[in-house]
Design a protein around this motif. Structure first.
Motif, PDB file in Angstrom:
ATOM      1  N   CYS A 247       0.284  -1.394   0.710  1.00 48.68           N
ATOM      2  CA  CYS A 247       0.016  -0.076  -0.103  1.00 48.68           C
ATOM      3  C   CYS A 247       0.905   1.497  -0.035  1.00 48.68           C
ATOM      4  CB  CYS A 247      -1.114   0.184   1.245  1.00 48.68           C
ATOM      5  SG  CYS A 247      -2.394  -1.635   1.739  1.00 48.68           S
ATOM      6  N   HIS A 248       0.918   2.195  -1.030  1.00 47.37           N
ATOM      7  CA  HIS A 248       1.433   2.898  -1.055  1.00 47.37           C
ATOM      8  C   HIS A 248       0.658   4.645  -0.301  1.00 47.37           C
ATOM      9  CE1 HIS A 248       4.661   1.828  -3.882  1.00 47.37           C
ATOM     10  NE2 HIS A 248       4.056   0.944  -4.419  1.00 47.37           N
ATOM     11  N   VAL A 249       2.013   5.220   0.337  1.00 45.10           N
ATOM     12  CA  VAL A 249       0.998   6.075   1.449  1.00 45.10           C
ATOM     13  C   VAL A 249      -0.072   7.219   0.355  1.00 45.10           C
ATOM     14  CG1 VAL A 249       1.203   7.396   3.434  1.00 45.10           C
ATOM     15  CG2 VAL A 249       1.970   5.034   3.282  1.00 45.10           C
ATOM     16  N   PRO A 250      -1.114   7.736   0.738  1.00 44.23           N
ATOM     17  CA  PRO A 250      -0.911   8.494  -0.216  1.00 44.23           C
ATOM     18  C   PRO A 250      -0.767   9.964   0.812  1.00 44.23           C
ATOM     19  CG  PRO A 250      -2.891   7.913   0.963  1.00 44.23           C
ATOM     20  CD  PRO A 250      -2.445   6.835   1.638  1.00 44.23           C
ATOM     21  N   PHE A 251       0.025  11.301   0.093  1.00 46.85           N
ATOM     22  CA  PHE A 251       0.724  12.268   0.940  1.00 46.85           C
ATOM     23  C   PHE A 251       1.515  11.681   2.003  1.00 46.85           C
ATOM     24  CE2 PHE A 251      -4.390  13.103  -0.757  1.00 46.85           C
ATOM     25  CZ  PHE A 251      -3.349  13.878  -1.737  1.00 46.85           C
ATOM     26  N   PRO A 252       2.614  11.466   1.033  1.00 41.96           N
ATOM     27  CA  PRO A 252       3.487  11.092   2.560  1.00 41.96           C
ATOM     28  C   PRO A 252       4.060  12.006   3.396  1.00 41.96           C
ATOM     29  CG  PRO A 252       4.523   9.866   0.642  1.00 41.96           C
ATOM     30  CD  PRO A 252       2.434  10.698   0.390  1.00 41.96           C
TER      31      PRO A 252
ATOM     32  N   GLU B 234       4.147  20.301  -4.829  1.00 44.87           N
ATOM     33  CA  GLU B 234       3.713  19.368  -5.582  1.00 44.87           C
ATOM     34  C   GLU B 234       3.857  17.859  -5.153  1.00 44.87           C
ATOM     35  OE1 GLU B 234       5.230  17.039 -10.116  1.00 44.87           O
ATOM     36  OE2 GLU B 234       5.851  18.986  -8.919  1.00 44.87           O
ATOM     37  N   ALA B 235       2.836  16.585  -4.940  1.00 47.32           N
ATOM     38  CA  ALA B 235       2.626  15.622  -4.304  1.00 47.32           C
ATOM     39  C   ALA B 235       1.800  14.123  -4.777  1.00 47.32           C
ATOM     40  CB  ALA B 235       2.454  15.915  -2.782  1.00 47.32           C
ATOM     41  N   GLY B 236       2.393  13.264  -4.852  1.00 50.13           N
ATOM     42  CA  GLY B 236       0.704  12.464  -6.080  1.00 50.13           C
ATOM     43  C   GLY B 236       1.307  12.367  -7.120  1.00 50.13           C
TER      44      GLY B 236
END
Length: 231
Positions: free
Chosen positions: A55-60, A197-199
């Motif tokens: 599971c890739h953490v959203p907004f790490p 910038e993220a995601g």
């Protein structure tokens, strides 16, 4: 929920935050007891039958110490890891979205899933001409001028709508056409936005209002790489 093949094996699944807890529970029910390995950007659930869900953490980052041990956790603590991941994914954030395609743009600020301010617009940019000679050269110059004006309009809108909210934003999500967005990176006014910038980059069609309004379903979703047991 959507699924597609993953390079290197397995498949990508995207799950809405509100469905994530049920998805993890279902994974354990299908594949047996799981152990969790947690890090700031990835939580991995390894099941008894050899399957795994990354599971890739959203907004790490997820946060140091949020998961017991911040490493491999016994099966009894996998539920804690899932709870922390779900809580992180469901957290309400203030997110700026900038979508740019040649001739169209959309900028908006979301509080959770609610669009609180936005601006959408378009500029005429002709397609490429198949003609030759001087006619083609004149057309190319006119198209280049139209493209520059369209990108300048997109930058102006981003500066008016998003930059004043930069200090309040948790992240900025970009989308549309990568080349068009990259053309804006040299605009100094927009530096505070690109710093946030993220995601994943959102590959969306022409940035109409309806497209902008639908982006929370994309940038809030949790990307999961599911690996099946070998053999």
């Amino acid at each position: 929920m959507t699924a597609r093949p993953a390079a290197g094996g397995g498949r990508w699944v995207t799950v809405a935050p509100e469905r994530l807890a049920g998805w993890i529970l279902g994974f354990a029910e299908r594949h047996g007891a799981v152990e969790a390995t947690a890090g700031p950007a990835l939580v991995r659930f390894a099941a008894a039958d050899g399957s795994a869900a990354e599971c890739h953490v959203p907004f790490p980052p997820l946060g140091r110490g949020d998961v017991p041990g911040e490493g491999s956790s016994p099966a009894g603590e996998a539920e804690d890891a899932a709870d922390v991941l779900v809580a992180h994914a469901r957290r309400e954030r203030t997110v700026g979205v900038l979508l740019v395609r040649l001739g169209g743009y959309a900028a908006g600020v979301f509080e959770g899933e609610r669009l609180v301010t936005s601006k959408v617009g378009s500029r005429l940019v002709h397609g490429r001409s198949a003609a030759g000679g001087w006619s083609q050269q004149r057309f190319a110059r006119r198209r280049e001028k139209q493209s520059s004006e369209a990108l300048a309009a997109a930058a102006d809108v981003a500066a008016r709508v998003l930059v004043p909210r930069a200090d309040d934003l948790d992240a900025v999500v970009l989308g549309g056409d990568r080349r068009a967005v990259d053309e804006l990176r040299g605009d100094r006014r927009l530096a505070p936005l690109f710093a946030l910038e993220a995601g994943s980059f959102l590959a969306v069609p022409d940035p109409k209002l309806a497209v902008l309004e639908g982006t929370p379903a994309l940038f809030r979703a949790v990307r999961i790489r599911v690996l099946d047991p070998e053999g």
